[in-house]
Design a protein around this motif. Sequence first.
Motif, PDB file in Angstrom:
ATOM      1  N   UNK A 295       0.776  -1.218  -0.080  1.00  0.00           N
ATOM      2  CA  UNK A 295       0.045  -0.001  -0.065  1.00  0.00           C
ATOM      3  C   UNK A 295       0.828   1.321   0.113  1.00  0.00           C
ATOM      4  N   UNK A 296       2.151   1.177  -0.100  1.00  0.00           N
ATOM      5  CA  UNK A 296       2.966   2.217   0.146  1.00  0.00           C
ATOM      6  C   UNK A 296       2.887   3.130   1.273  1.00  0.00           C
ATOM      7  N   UNK A 297       2.629   2.337   2.475  1.00  0.00           N
ATOM      8  CA  UNK A 297       2.244   3.174   3.426  1.00  0.00           C
ATOM      9  C   UNK A 297       3.374   3.871   4.330  1.00  0.00           C
ATOM     10  N   UNK A 298       3.272   4.897   4.695  1.00  0.00           N
ATOM     11  CA  UNK A 298       4.087   5.865   5.466  1.00  0.00           C
ATOM     12  C   UNK A 298       3.800   6.197   6.743  1.00  0.00           C
ATOM     13  N   UNK A 299       4.510   5.830   7.862  1.00  0.00           N
ATOM     14  CA  UNK A 299       4.216   6.279   9.079  1.00  0.00           C
ATOM     15  C   UNK A 299       5.213   7.265   9.528  1.00  0.00           C
ATOM     16  N   UNK A 300       4.727   8.417   9.973  1.00  0.00           N
ATOM     17  CA  UNK A 300       5.701   9.577  10.328  1.00  0.00           C
ATOM     18  C   UNK A 300       6.708   9.734   9.326  1.00  0.00           C
ATOM     19  N   UNK A 301       6.614   9.532   8.005  1.00  0.00           N
ATOM     20  CA  UNK A 301       7.512   9.990   7.210  1.00  0.00           C
ATOM     21  C   UNK A 301       8.458   8.557   6.822  1.00  0.00           C
TER      22      UNK A 301
END
Length: 255
Positions: free
Chosen positions: A218-224
Amino acid sequence: MEIFLLVDTWVALLTLTFLEIILGIDNIIFISITAGKLPSNQIKKATRIGLLLALVFRIILLFGVSYLISMKEPFFSIDLSWLKIGITGQSVILILGGLFLLYKSTSEIRDKVEGIEYSKNSITKKKPSTLKMVIIQIVMVDIVFSFDSVLTAVGMTNGIPGALIIMITAVIISMIIMMIFVVPVSTFVNEHPTIQMLALSFLILIGFMLITEGAHLSNAEIFHQHVGAIPKGYLYFAIAFSLGVEALNMKVRKK
């Protein structure tokens, strides 16, 4: 069938068959533990049905491989200051499958730690599992493991002539091998509580791996920070190492 005259075909077939067997170990462990709650005369039937269903799901997914690949496109996006994610069909299946494995593994561990048995004569008991209940649970996990297996197979055979035939052949061969060994493995796992606990712990790791892989797709980014997929090689090395240590412990205990 001219593709089987090529060396590249046989290399891909052998490699993919070996990989399918390794990936299928997860499925065998889950089937063994789930079927272990059934009466002894139904365990063999449940394990055979479970693997046959896994074979059917894998072949169906292989024929729909073009649709699976198209599920990479996000159908819903979240864009917050600390979270960015584009939810895809592939990621939803993997994340839900991972969550189901986490739930099932932790609930099984809790039951074993608290001494809850699936028996009519036990003081602390749950309702005994039926063949139908067990098969439904196996089907749910079959879908998840089949999905992960097919995506891996597609990535390995990309660009090889006759890739679909190679993948189907590898899946059938690997399933035949697993059907031969599933009953001894199931018996061994269910007769050794420490191995069973170790196997449930592995399923928790695999559940986390599926969730992170779904987030990665999902190309997730958490806190960049981009969420990366956990390499399967690391996970299977940890499993092999742990089983080796447990084998030594079992040998020591016998002495």
